[in-house]
Enzyme design. Structure first.
Site, PDB file in Angstrom:
ATOM      1  CG  ASP A  39      60.222 122.310  81.634  1.00  0.00           C
ATOM      2  OD1 ASP A  39      60.397 121.300  80.927  1.00  0.00           O
ATOM      3  OD2 ASP A  39      59.463 122.318  82.626  1.00  0.00           O
ATOM      4  CG  HIS A  63      57.706 120.314  78.070  1.00  0.00           C
ATOM      5  ND1 HIS A  63      56.533 119.587  78.028  1.00  0.00           N
ATOM      6  CD2 HIS A  63      57.888 120.641  79.373  1.00  0.00           C
ATOM      7  CE1 HIS A  63      56.025 119.503  79.253  1.00  0.00           C
ATOM      8  NE2 HIS A  63      56.839 120.120  80.092  1.00  0.00           N
ATOM      9  CG  ASP A  92      55.800 116.459  80.407  1.00  0.00           C
ATOM     10  OD1 ASP A  92      54.715 115.869  80.227  1.00  0.00           O
ATOM     11  OD2 ASP A  92      55.991 117.293  81.311  1.00  0.00           O
ATOM     12  NE  ARG A  93      52.808 116.306  71.325  1.00  0.00           N
ATOM     13  CZ  ARG A  93      51.488 116.529  71.454  1.00  0.00           C
ATOM     14  NH1 ARG A  93      50.923 116.531  72.668  1.00  0.00           N
ATOM     15  NH2 ARG A  93      50.735 116.741  70.407  1.00  0.00           N
ATOM     16  CE  LYS A  94      51.718 117.092  81.597  1.00  0.00           C
ATOM     17  NZ  LYS A  94      52.967 117.819  81.300  1.00  0.00           N
ATOM     18  CB  ALA A  96      45.445 114.607  75.349  1.00  0.00           C
ATOM     19  CB  ILE A  98      41.464 109.648  68.160  1.00  0.00           C
ATOM     20  CG1 ILE A  98      42.017 110.388  66.927  1.00  0.00           C
ATOM     21  CG2 ILE A  98      40.181 110.280  68.658  1.00  0.00           C
ATOM     22  CD1 ILE A  98      41.178 110.205  65.672  1.00  0.00           C
ATOM     23  N   GLY A  99      43.645 107.508  68.828  1.00  0.00           N
ATOM     24  CA  GLY A  99      44.782 106.652  68.490  1.00  0.00           C
ATOM     25  C   GLY A  99      45.442 107.022  67.177  1.00  0.00           C
ATOM     26  CB  THR A 101      45.480 112.156  66.167  1.00  0.00           C
ATOM     27  OG1 THR A 101      44.350 112.293  65.310  1.00  0.00           O
ATOM     28  CG2 THR A 101      46.229 113.475  66.233  1.00  0.00           C
TER      29      THR A 101
HETATM   30  O1  S5P Z   1      50.889 117.543  86.992  1.00  0.00           O
HETATM   31  C1  S5P Z   1      51.926 117.851  86.431  1.00  0.00           C
HETATM   32  C2  S5P Z   1      52.480 117.060  85.407  1.00  0.00           C
HETATM   33  C3  S5P Z   1      53.697 117.432  84.856  1.00  0.00           C
HETATM   34  S1  S5P Z   1      54.451 116.349  83.744  1.00  0.00           S
HETATM   35  N1  S5P Z   1      52.609 118.961  86.818  1.00  0.00           N
HETATM   36  C4  S5P Z   1      53.791 119.350  86.250  1.00  0.00           C
HETATM   37  O2  S5P Z   1      54.361 120.361  86.685  1.00  0.00           O
HETATM   38  N2  S5P Z   1      54.340 118.607  85.226  1.00  0.00           N
HETATM   39  C5  S5P Z   1      55.604 119.014  84.552  1.00  0.00           C
HETATM   40  O3  S5P Z   1      56.646 118.971  85.515  1.00  0.00           O
HETATM   41  C6  S5P Z   1      55.615 120.415  83.960  1.00  0.00           C
HETATM   42  O4  S5P Z   1      55.237 120.395  82.597  1.00  0.00           O
HETATM   43  C7  S5P Z   1      57.063 120.843  84.127  1.00  0.00           C
HETATM   44  O5  S5P Z   1      57.829 120.378  83.033  1.00  0.00           O
HETATM   45  C8  S5P Z   1      57.516 120.083  85.375  1.00  0.00           C
HETATM   46  C9  S5P Z   1      57.498 120.916  86.642  1.00  0.00           C
HETATM   47  O6  S5P Z   1      58.392 121.985  86.547  1.00  0.00           O
HETATM   48  P1  S5P Z   1      58.692 122.964  87.778  1.00  0.00           P
HETATM   49  O7  S5P Z   1      59.593 124.016  87.190  1.00  0.00           O
HETATM   50  O8  S5P Z   1      57.407 123.517  88.266  1.00  0.00           O
HETATM   51  O9  S5P Z   1      59.398 122.121  88.821  1.00  0.00           O
END
Ligand code: S5P
Length: 258
Positions: A39, A63, A92-94, A96, A98-99, A101
């Site tokens: 990150d 990200h 890690d785009r998550k 969320a 509608i399809g 979009t």
């Molecule tokens: O529930 C979650 C889901 C994710 S993907 N909790 C999280 O922390 N994450 C991701 O995991 C978050 O966006 C970050 O990239 C990583 C955790 O990072 P850390 O520095 O706290 O270990």
């Protein structure tokens, strides 16, 4: 309730998802169930971390939208490092929305995620149309990409309850083999076919000021039955990320197999 179940690694052979198979093959070969969350905020730092921890990981999670100078060259060079060290790229785009979009968010814009990612994740809250959209965008890209549903979160006070998680499990089963598993804090599929990658892992801290909660590799792997660990600041924030990655890799592998 604690699941107390062993790792899902032996189930790999019965899978029929090429993305899942590739992940398990890399994990076995490199003896690594470690995913590093890189990150950082510049291409230079991202590529630097990827190259340093590359030998120790099976997945690099990023990200893309926090990289200030992202270009198609960033993804091209990331892919080169992924091939060089043999790890997979997880955006890690998550998703969320509608399809319709998410199709555009997945394939267009500055990041063109479907052109380089191996794994992406999504919240299940919009319903199955989101998964259909991602699957559609994936087909257009002509690339094999695996989806993880965010079925549980590591952050304090998150709104996910047991019923929501159970619905994620049902949706994921219906979407296999495009959907290959979960972001979660414990094993959800007793067969292990749908695997769990768990974030919120660090040895030296219990959490941060913004609600992140950390557990140890031992706890998550042995007591909660997760399959892969995601470590961010515990590795990229350490003085020697390569050494830290090696330590987390060896520790987590020995917890499972030692
Ligand atoms: O529930 C979650 C889901 C994710 S993907 N909790 C999280 O922390 N994450 C991701 O995991 C978050 O966006 C970050 O990239 C990583 C955790 O990072 P850390 O520095 O706290 O270990």
């Amino acid at each position: 309730p604690e699941t107390n179940v062993p790792s899902a690694l032996p189930v790999a052979a019965s899978s029929s998802s090429p993305v899942r198979d590739q992940l398990y093959s890399i994990a076995e070969k490199k003896r690594s169930i470690l995913c590093v969350a890189a990150d950082v905020q510049s291409t230079k730092e991202l590529l630097g971390i990827a190259d340093a921890v590359g030998p120790h990981i099976c997945v690099l999670k990023l990200h893309a939208d926090i990289i200030q100078d992202w270009t198609t060259d960033t993804s091209r060079r990331l892919r080169e490092l992924a091939d060089k060290h043999s790890f997979m790229l997880f955006e890690d785009r998550k998703f969320a929305d509608i399809g319709n979009t998410v199709v555009a968010q997945f394939s267009a814009g500055v990041h063109r995620i479907s052109s380089w990612a191996d794994i992406v994740n999504a919240h299940a809250i919009p319903g199955p149309g989101l998964i259909e959209g991602l699957r559609h965008a994936c087909a257009i890209s002509g690339r094999m990409i695996g989806l993880l549903l965010v079925a549980q979160m590591s952050s304090k006070g998150n709104l996910i309850d047991e019923r929501y998680t159970a619905t994620c499990l049902r949706m994921a089963r219906e979407a296999f083999p495009f959907c290959i598993g979960f972001i979660a804090q414990e094993r959800l599929d007793p067969t292990g076919k749908l695997f769990v990658m768990a974030p919120g892992v660090q040895l030296d801290s219990k959490g941060d000021q913004l609600g992140q909660q950390y557990n140890s590799p031992q706890y998550l792997l042995k007591r909660k039955g997760v399959d892969f660990l995601i470590v961010g600041r515990g590795i990229y924030g350490s003085e020697e990320p390569a050494k830290a990655a090696q330590m987390y890799k060896e520790l987590s592998w020995s917890v499972l197999h030692g």
